[in-house]
Design a protein around this motif. Structure first.
Motif: not given
Length: 505
Positions: A199-203, A254-260
């Motif tokens: 349930g986490l977006p790719i930033l 593709a992007g960056v995962a949310p921090a922590g």
């Protein structure tokens, strides 16, 4: 000289003084006119002879005195123009106090916007893992060690599940990347549905850049962790679409995962999203990894404990014991931490200072309802600004030396926030006690009153006055049963002549 001549010359002297007074600034004109005429009277009295007349020599001296008023008037006129209350120091005003607090708040806010660690904590608190996600391991295995084989994941993925809605898998390996000169990255080769299951977006994702030209569309997608993105790519927001080499293969970022937002076992630095076929072809069927499962509504209804025991069959048909534990992101968020620290500061405040603002019932000359409301609003504004300063300043101090989310910084943030709020509120109440309830300026000119040896017979303490002449503040040196706290003594209009130059309302 005859009396008629004396009257004419006296009239001429008066005209000179009145003309000189016209050169004096308007707010000082009347005072100087009275002063000159009073001195003129004394000068005339000193030159009167035995026959109550003035000689020509005396009139010349008096005229010379009157002409001397013109240089004085010109000197006063050339001085910088000041209002009647200019000497009343503005550093004690309520508006300047609020202005200084607002400036400090603005500075702390700007610094917090410039620190990458603060932005990382905001992301960590904003993006949370979807409820019902379990990490599945063998019952005897450690949570941080991989224990699920690729073959078992493929078997479960193709089999119908009663309590699981979706499954995701990844395995971690240390690989060299051309974007890093020396460090090895912990690369997680994961199923493509990993982030949707969590349930986490790719930033910072750019779908057009990810698609790319025809010959690049088959490149695997790489998702960077926030720490790696800051450390190796200096937080470039346009990182999506760049092609780098990891190990022996080329991948497209593709992007960056949310921090922590979570603490996945294996501590991966980046994730390569692969299809199930790619996972099977790139790894041995016996290689172990980590399995994540999302509970279905039926599974949530039948499972009440956070951790569950799972009985399943492996790829050889042998029953094995598995253990499922929820993945909980131990992140309270900046606002939740602030609320907790603020509550503790309010609870501890009565232990460091009395919350009383002084007794004013001993006199009938009390402030109006509007003045009392202004006093309460001023105190509330100070407390609100101090609380906001504590929120942003604690973030600045906690994350000043980190570029990403840090559990240690999150633990130190409530300590800083508690200290700022507690001692800031203590200062605000102490400052409020020293402010006149009428004009909200700090009282000045402390004077000792009474004798320490007569504390129980008469009042002994410190007396301070308002520069506007509104009230006196009495602070006892030794609290007694009849005089335990500060007291305000409001002054009536009969005291106004002592504060003629201080028009403070």
């Amino acid at each position: 000289m005859n009396p008629r001549g004396d009257r004419l010359i006296s009239l001429f002297d008066a005209v000179l003084l009145r003309t000189a007074s016209l050169l004096v600034p308007s707010f000082q004109r009347e005072d100087w006119r009275r002063e000159w005429f009073a001195e003129l009277w004394h000068v005339r009295r000193s030159y009167i002879g035995i026959d109550d007349t003035l000689s020509w020599c005396a009139h010349r001296e008096i005229a010379r005195f009157c002409l001397g008023a013109f240089p004085d008037a010109l000197c006063l006129r050339n001085q910088p123009t000041k209002s009647a209350s200019a000497h009343v120091h503005v550093h004690t005003s309520a508006s300047q106090t609020l202005l200084c607090l607002s400036a400090a708040l603005a500075l702390c806010f700007v610094i917090s916007r410039l620190l990458p660690g603060v932005e990382a904590e905001n992301e960590a608190g904003h993006y949370q893992i979807k409820p019902g996600v379990l990490l599945v391991n063998e019952a005897a295995a450690d949570d941080n060690s991989p224990s699920i084989s690729t073959a078992l994941y493929r078997n479960w993925k193709t089999s119908p599940q009663r309590f699981f809605e979706d499954l995701a898998f990844y395995r971690v390996s240390s690989e060299k990347a051309d974007a890093s000169a020396s460090d090895l990255w912990n690369i997680a080769h994961s199923s493509a549905n990993l982030f949707s299951l969590l349930g986490l977006p790719i930033l910072y994702a750019d779908q057009l850049a990810i698609s790319g030209p025809d010959h690049d569309r088959n490149l695997p997608a790489l998702v960077l962790s926030h720490d790696l993105w800051m450390r190796s790519f200096t937080g470039d927001p346009h990182i999506a679409g760049r092609i780098i080499r990891v190990g022996s293969a080329s991948v497209r970022i593709a992007g960056v995962a949310p921090a922590g937002s979570w603490q996945l076992p294996g501590k991966p630095d980046a994730w390569i999203l692969e299809s199930n076929a790619q996972i099977a072809s790139n790894s041995s069927s016996r290689s172990d990894g980590y399995l994540l499962a999302l509970l279905s509504p039926r599974g949530k209804a039948h499972i009440s404990d956070p951790t569950i025991s799972i009985s399943a069959l492996n790829q050889d048909g042998v029953e094995i014991d598995l253990f499922g534990a929820p993945i909980v992101a131990p992140i309270e968020g900046a606002w939740g931490i602030f609320e907790f620290a603020l509550f503790l500061a309010l609870v501890a405040l009565p232990a460091v200072i009395s919350v009383s603002l002084g007794d004013s019932d001993i006199t009938s000359h009390r402030p109006s309802l509007r003045q009392r409301i202004n006093r309460i609003l001023f105190l509330a504004a100070k407390l609100a600004l101090i609380a906001a300063i504590g929120f942003f300043a604690s973030l600045d101090l906690a994350y000043v030396n980190t570029i990403g989310y840090s559990p240690f910084a999150e633990c130190s943030q409530p300590l800083w926030c508690f200290a700022f709020c507690l001692f800031g509120f203590r200062w605000a109440i102490a400052d409020q006690r020293k402010r006149c309830p009428v004009c909200l300026r700090r009282v000045t000119n402390p004077a000792s009153v009474g004798l320490a040896s007569r504390t129980f017979l008469g009042w002994n303490g410190t007396e301070m006055m308002c520069v506007g002449g509104h009230a006196l503040l009495h602070v006892p040196s030794l609290p007694t049963s009849w005089f335990s706290g500060d007291r305000w003594l409001y002054l009536d209009s009969s005291w106004d002549f002592l504060f003629a130059d201080s028009h403070v309302y």
